[in-house]
Design an enzyme around this catalytic site. Sequence first.
Site, PDB file in Angstrom:
ATOM      1  N   LYS A  76       9.288   1.395  15.615  1.00  0.00           N
ATOM      2  CA  LYS A  76       9.862   0.041  15.554  1.00  0.00           C
ATOM      3  C   LYS A  76       9.025  -0.763  14.586  1.00  0.00           C
ATOM      4  O   LYS A  76       7.828  -0.531  14.438  1.00  0.00           O
ATOM      5  CB  LYS A  76       9.802  -0.626  16.931  1.00  0.00           C
ATOM      6  CG  LYS A  76      10.753  -1.794  17.088  1.00  0.00           C
ATOM      7  CD  LYS A  76      12.184  -1.321  17.250  1.00  0.00           C
ATOM      8  CE  LYS A  76      13.031  -2.236  18.065  1.00  0.00           C
ATOM      9  NZ  LYS A  76      14.122  -1.521  18.722  1.00  0.00           N
TER      10      LYS A  76
HETATM   11  N1  GLU Z   1      17.477  -1.260  17.111  1.00  0.00           N
HETATM   12  C1  GLU Z   1      18.337  -0.426  17.882  1.00  0.00           C
HETATM   13  C2  GLU Z   1      17.723  -0.095  19.228  1.00  0.00           C
HETATM   14  O1  GLU Z   1      16.886  -0.794  19.715  1.00  0.00           O
HETATM   15  C3  GLU Z   1      18.808   0.802  17.136  1.00  0.00           C
HETATM   16  C4  GLU Z   1      17.765   1.686  16.588  1.00  0.00           C
HETATM   17  C5  GLU Z   1      18.344   2.745  15.660  1.00  0.00           C
HETATM   18  O2  GLU Z   1      19.544   2.828  15.520  1.00  0.00           O
HETATM   19  O3  GLU Z   1      17.523   3.456  15.080  1.00  0.00           O
HETATM   20  O4  GLU Z   1      18.112   0.847  19.866  1.00  0.00           O
END
Ligand code: GLU
Length: 445
Positions: free
Chosen positions: A135
């Site tokens: 993240k």
């Molecule tokens: N930001 C989204 C989540 O928290 C998607 C992450 C992604 O698709 O890699 O799941």
Amino acid sequence: MTTADPTAESDAQRTEPTAKTVEPEAENAKSEAESAVETARRQLDRAAAHLDVDDGIVDRLRHPTSVYRVTIPLERDDGTRAMYTGYRAQHDSVRGPYKGGLRYHPDVSEDECIGLSMWMTWKCAVMDLPFGGAKGGVVVDPKDLSAAEKERLTRRFAEELRPVIGPMTDIPAPDMGTDPETMAWFMDAYSMQEGETEPGVVTGKPPVVGGSYGREKAPGRSVGIVAREAIDYYGWDVEDTTVAVQGFGSVGANAARYLDDLGAQIVAVSDVDGAIYDPDGLDTTDVEDHDETPGMVSGYDAPETLSNADLLELDVDVLIPAAIGNVLTGENAADVSAELIVEGANGPTTSTADRIFEERAIPVVPDILANAGGVTVSYFEWLQDINRRKWSLERVHEELETEMLRAWESVREEYDARDVTWRDAAYIVALSRVAEAHDARGLWP
Ligand code: GLU
């Protein structure tokens, strides 16, 4: 469409969730100021206590593999320069490339990125996707940037992260404050520098540049699918089920509309300014979501308006917190009247609230399962990019349904087999898969 049936006896023959044994955790009950990484570590420890996992592997998983901090100089529209801080936390890649979103928000911090990267590891593992967890984000309020500034910031951020990301190493995606357009700029910046078009470096792009159909609505759709399964698990009839949804952005609006289509009564929805309430059920297609027109929820002509805090305490069957983290806390958990909570946002429930819901026998179906449709369709997008072959929306929907049901079944089996919460059950599924992969690969050198 919502069709309220005033004669329905909604609670008549319901299977009530029963309280599971609550482990005493009083001394280390968290302070409400607990950071995402502390919450994530606490959840990992709880899951590990149920499994025979090597302590060394658990200890490894308490820490990210790497955390990158970059500074991003931006030329503002008025010609001045401003500096921003960006992060990318890479938690674990034993099952495949790091995967997870990029968030533009003033509260982004290193600890938050680490905690959220851990959740991505579990989310990908519970879905059995060949990805690890990551993240990142920039400490910025995107509302303070013009579109041109946001584009320049994104391009420079992509350039700063370029050495540590790539379609086979770490694949970002949208999160709070970022969207398909942001991902298109990010992909373009990366591709221009690499000298070849690399659509697989990020997911959540617009379909015209390698994005998948159905990606934007996927997190909300999966919340709807998982809520449907949970409603069925407790033997309720979806048409007699009342639902309140906090947050009417991409996750909340799509979850609400999915359940509305199945016949559930969506009695309340909210945006940042407040909630609207109709005990007979709102027509969720008529309420414009935050992405369609910001601020339209609280401007909608509904029988009643409520505060966001009141929405969380409404007497409904299902509560879906789908806005931001840490909204269900030690302060309000005792006043929540819903019979079932399905998490749409990442981390909406603090550890203290989790314990209170456990004592009160209110099941909480966790984020890492419920909103995992986003990263699952991201995986489909990545496959499409690598193969240079697009899937139809019907195929995306079919495969998403299959994957969500598969994951739901694995979690349900653990839930039924052990004396644990839904969150623990999901973590047990995820941690067993990740730990097994660590065990099989061993240590190098
Ligand atoms: N930001 C989204 C989540 O928290 C998607 C992450 C992604 O698709 O890699 O799941």
